[in-house]
Scaffold this motif. Structure first.
Motif, PDB file in Angstrom:
ATOM      1  N   VAL A   1       1.016  -1.321   0.013  1.00 30.90           N
ATOM      2  CA  VAL A   1       0.159  -0.121   0.152  1.00 30.90           C
ATOM      3  C   VAL A   1       0.753   1.130   0.011  1.00 30.90           C
ATOM      4  CG1 VAL A   1      -1.563   1.485   1.347  1.00 30.90           C
ATOM      5  CG2 VAL A   1      -1.944  -1.080   1.186  1.00 30.90           C
ATOM      6  N   GLY A   2       0.768   2.185  -0.659  1.00 35.49           N
ATOM      7  CA  GLY A   2       1.225   3.244  -0.787  1.00 35.49           C
ATOM      8  C   GLY A   2       2.626   3.418  -1.647  1.00 35.49           C
ATOM      9  N   ALA A   3       3.151   2.324  -2.338  1.00 31.63           N
ATOM     10  CA  ALA A   3       4.146   2.223  -3.026  1.00 31.63           C
ATOM     11  C   ALA A   3       4.224   3.106  -4.324  1.00 31.63           C
ATOM     12  CB  ALA A   3       4.554   0.550  -3.102  1.00 31.63           C
ATOM     13  N   GLY A   4       2.976   3.308  -4.876  1.00 28.10           N
ATOM     14  CA  GLY A   4       2.896   4.192  -6.093  1.00 28.10           C
ATOM     15  C   GLY A   4       2.699   3.290  -7.405  1.00 28.10           C
ATOM     16  N   LYS A   5       1.598   2.299  -7.211  1.00 25.90           N
ATOM     17  CA  LYS A   5       1.264   1.510  -8.332  1.00 25.90           C
ATOM     18  C   LYS A   5       0.292   2.370  -9.298  1.00 25.90           C
ATOM     19  CE  LYS A   5      -0.653  -1.633  -5.831  1.00 25.90           C
ATOM     20  NZ  LYS A   5      -1.739  -1.446  -6.258  1.00 25.90           N
TER      21      LYS A   5
END
Length: 612
Positions: free
Chosen positions: A367-371
């Protein structure tokens, strides 16, 4: 419209003007503050046209607490287009309840050429803390779906029902909302109550279910920074304004690139060029977001509506990376010509099998990694401006992507669709029963999961599940697997998260699928890259992060690439684009190699996965 609160706040709790003679030397967003820029923006906005024939104008819904400046923003836009300060929507002074009691739609006509702007402004009752006061949040889905008619009298005590007078039973796509705009006051953003933030977040969650893009307009920025009263063109040099915008992004989980500051016309009798430019920039961003939303429907040729590690103690600190290598360890040409060459190469790519018109690439990561941000960045490069289509979260710790979404990108200049389908999933979380269930990964790879499928973190899709695709073709299966990971957090990934990733890699290996790792936010681990991303392959700290990623995941270094997503910028930059385009090209090359496993279209129809 009046104040957010129904009772006056004590002097001690009011946000005081901050003395910001601490201005940054350079603005953190580039804006041209000239008459020619104002004219250029006005022409660009007037010339905008939705790319769907069924949508003659974008419908944009404005929402916010009482007194935030929803109606004032519309009046300010109208003033800029008309060439003089004027009002149409009723605006309150200091009363605590909403002046807007109906759902109203407004259009703006340019008096000089007689043309109407390509946008319908949809204004609602203001939000209030108290139950039974202000807009009822259950009316939000009704407005989004187009069930609420113009001039409908809103009822704070209860939402509109299908039996209510005026209820539109079968609205068309043009009557639905195409972009959602929150209007919030910069001076009060830090003292908004938990109840109000709770209401805003509930609305955001409901809006996300429709995949509608969201923009935040922070009004009254001149009131938080005294020098801006004299010169609003310093807005992106003001540290206090940047802090307010960062705080808004964190509290609401909306990316910084979708937050813009404005000053509405409220006491002036004459227009000011710099105030106009800020208002026009906000309006252009609304149009760009709405245009991106329509892309969810254009490729189907129909207009059918569908129905952590965040604490300061655990955050990675920026590394002083003045230790730059003399020579880069990967060769990249950082020129405009190279950007154009990469774009042409990507657009011209074509799978070697006739049965596969486009490569399907699956994106997965914490979550939040930037996909979703990576997809939006790719789309921005090919649109020619920064935009968003996929919903992006802030730092909420839970996935903003709740469904399996597939996206395609069209080159705005050539009109051609790229040979790649971006497949976005729910983010991974450490906890059991949260985030994407890793047992869903084989289902996605095999093509069993349909577009828009609602994930269930408590359990994977079954063959009896609604929408399950029983006999997917080879073109519906995944041809390349991309892990999106944050460079600043790669060393502090928990053992649980690392084990999830390794389990997915082992399962992916069973299908012989190629894997690529994209390391995002590399500018955050090396301060000098914030100014010049073209030094990315000279940075020792970036190389060390990539080496560590290769070792921890068992993925070769040649399949690991760094990028910087567009997150705060409003305009594109050549070197950022080049990194993004190189990552896309690498995906295409890997997907192409995967198809080489199948010597013909006949081979590709065999069920190679039956024993999995």
């Amino acid at each position: 419209m009046g104040d957010i609160f129904s009772t006056p706040q004590p002097q001690s709790t009011q946000t005081k003007k901050t003395d910001v003679n601490e201005m940054m030397e350079q603005p953190w967003r580039d804006v041209t503050w000239k008459t020619v820029e104002r004219k250029k923006l006005m022409c660009e906005i007037a010339a905008y046209h939705p790319r769907s024939n069924s949508v003659p104008q974008f419908r944009v819904l404005f929402m916010g607490p009482v007194g935030a400046g929803k109606s004032s923003f519309f009046n300010s836009v109208k003033s800029v287009i008309r060439g003089y300060v004027t009002t149409q929507a009723p605006v309150a002074g200091t009363c605590s309840s909403s002046r807007t009691v109906q759902y109203k739609t407004y259009q703006i006509k340019n008096e000089k050429d007689g043309k109407t702007l390509p946008i319908i402004f949809c204004d609602t009752m203001g939000l209030e803390e108290r139950e039974g006061a202000g807009l009822h949040i259950d009316d939000v889905p009704n407005i989004i779906k187009g069930h609420v008619p113009d001039k409908y009298q809103l009822n704070p005590a209860g939402a509109m029902q299908p039996t209510s007078p005026g209820y539109i039973k079968d609205p068309s796509f043009k009557d639905e909302i195409h972009c959602f705009v929150f209007i919030l006051e910069a001076p009060k953003i830090e003292i908004l109550s938990d109840k109000m933030f709770g209401k805003l977040k509930t609305i955001i969650q409901r809006t996300n279910m429709f995949d509608i893009p969201q923009l935040v307009i922070l009004t009254k920025v001149d009131e938080v920074c005294p020098s801006l009263e004299k010169n609003i063109s310093n807005v992106y040099r003001s540290k206090v304004v940047e802090t307010k915008m960062q705080f808004t992004a964190e509290r609401l989980g909306i990316p910084l690139c979708n937050i813009v500051p404005v000053k509405n016309y409220c006491s002036e009798l004459e227009l000011k060029e710099n105030v106009d430019i800020l208002i026009l920039l906000a309006l252009r961003q609304i149009l760009r977001l709405a245009d991106s939303y329509l892309d969810n429907f254009l490729l189907d040729e129909t207009a059918v509506a569908l129905g952590d590690l965040s604490s300061e103690a655990t955050q990675m600190k920026k590394t002083d990376a003045n230790e730059m290598m003399e020579q880069p360890w990967r060769d990249v040409t950082w020129k405009t010509e190279e950007r154009k060459k990469l774009m042409s190469e990507i657009e011209a790519y074509h799978p070697c099998l006739n049965s596969v018109p486009q490569f399907r690439v699956l994106f997965l990561g914490p979550v939040g990694a930037g996909k979703s941000s990576f997809f939006n960045s790719v789309k921005s490069v090919f649109q020619g401006y920064v935009t968003t289509q996929a919903i992006v979260g802030g730092i909420s710790g839970t996935s903003m992507t709740m469904k399996y979404n597939t996206y395609q990108v069209k080159n705005k200049e050539s009109g051609k669709t790229l040979p790649i389908i971006f497949c976005d999933t729910m983010g991974l979380e450490e906890k059991q029963g949260a985030g994407l269930d890793i047992d869903d990964v084989p289902n996605i790879i095999k093509g069993y999961v349909p577009d828009k499928y609602q994930f269930n973190p408590a359990g994977a899709m079954q063959s009896t599940s609604l929408g399950y695709i029983k006999d997917p073709s080879f073109k519906d299966q995944i041809h390349c697997f991309v892990f999106i990971l944050e460079a600043p957090k790669i060393e502090i990934l928990s053992d649980k998260m690392l084990e999830k990733l390794k389990t997915i890699i082992r399962r992916t290996n069973m299908f012989d699928l190629p894997q690529l790792v994209i390391l995002t936010k590399v500018d955050e681990i090396c301060p000098s890259l914030g100014k010049n991303i073209s030094n990315v392959y000279r940075s020792k700290v970036v190389e060390a992060k990539m080496q560590l990623t290769a070792e921890r995941l068992g993925i070769p270094l040649c399949n690991i690439v760094p990028v910087k997503n567009y997150s705060v910028e409003l305009e594109l930059k050549d070197d950022v684009d080049i990194l993004i385009l190189m990552a896309v090209r690498q995906m295409l090359r890997l997907a192409e190699s995967y198809l080489d496993n199948y010597s013909s279209d006949t081979d590709s129809t065999v069920d190679y996965y039956s024993e999995y």
